[in-house]
Design a protein around this motif. Structure first.
Motif, short mmCIF file in Angstrom:
data_model
loop_
_atom_site.label_atom_id
_atom_site.label_comp_id
_atom_site.label_asym_id
_atom_site.label_seq_id
_atom_site.Cartn_x
_atom_site.Cartn_y
_atom_site.Cartn_z
N THR A 67 0.84 -1.35 -0.14
CA THR A 67 -0.05 0.02 0.01
C THR A 67 0.90 1.37 0.14
O THR A 67 0.61 2.38 -0.82
N GLN A 74 -6.05 2.45 0.66
CA GLN A 74 -6.12 0.94 0.89
C GLN A 74 -7.30 0.18 0.09
O GLN A 74 -7.01 -0.91 -0.57
N ILE A 77 -6.31 -0.45 -3.65
CA ILE A 77 -5.38 -1.39 -3.51
C ILE A 77 -5.83 -2.74 -3.44
O ILE A 77 -5.50 -3.82 -4.35
N SER A 78 -6.77 -2.93 -2.49
CA SER A 78 -7.48 -4.16 -2.31
C SER A 78 -8.22 -4.62 -3.56
O SER A 78 -8.11 -5.85 -3.85
#
Length: 134
Positions: A67, A74, A77-78
């Motif tokens: 991250t 976040q 990114i996930s």
């Protein structure tokens, strides 16, 4: 009983078990399957994530280490990691509060095999290569 001739893959010395893009046309289902993987790789963030995961010493990396490398939240990114997982490029495991990711080399090997030209064509290009596309 069918009178069609049985074709055994890999007996011609160039095709191996799976034909490449240059040895046989893709059927529709195979093209759809591969397009999902290439689409996952078509985003710069996902390509960087895959590179970070694949190049990590020890073969795995915590999401907490991924991250900070991006100017993204976040959850974003996930989401990118989820798309890489759905494409079969990476896998993960939750350990406490963190998730660890690793490369699935079977898929990258499969892509490399599909994109590889048969031996004689590759040698011809390398022998006479001057940087131009053929």
């Amino acid at each position: 009983m069918s009178k069609q001739e049985l074709v055994t893959l890999g007996q011609d010395g160039i095709g191996g078990c799976c034909p490449t893009l240059l040895t046989a046309p893709l059927d529709e289902s195979r093209a759809v399957e591969l397009a999902k993987v290439f689409k996952a790789l078509g985003d710069p963030v996902r390509l960087r994530l895959l590179s970070m995961i694949a190049s990590r010493d020890g073969g795995e990396i915590c999401v907490c280490d991924l991250t900070p490398a991006f100017d993204l939240s976040q959850p974003t990114i996930s989401h990118h990691l989820k798309l890489l997982r759905q494409a079969g490029l990476i896998d993960c495991e939750r350990r406490g509060t963190w998730v660890y990711y690793w490369l699935l080399p079977e898929m990258t090997d499969k892509l490399a095999g599909i994109l590889t030209r048969p031996g004689s064509q590759a040698r011809q290009s390398l022998d006479g290569a001057t940087g131009s596309a053929r």
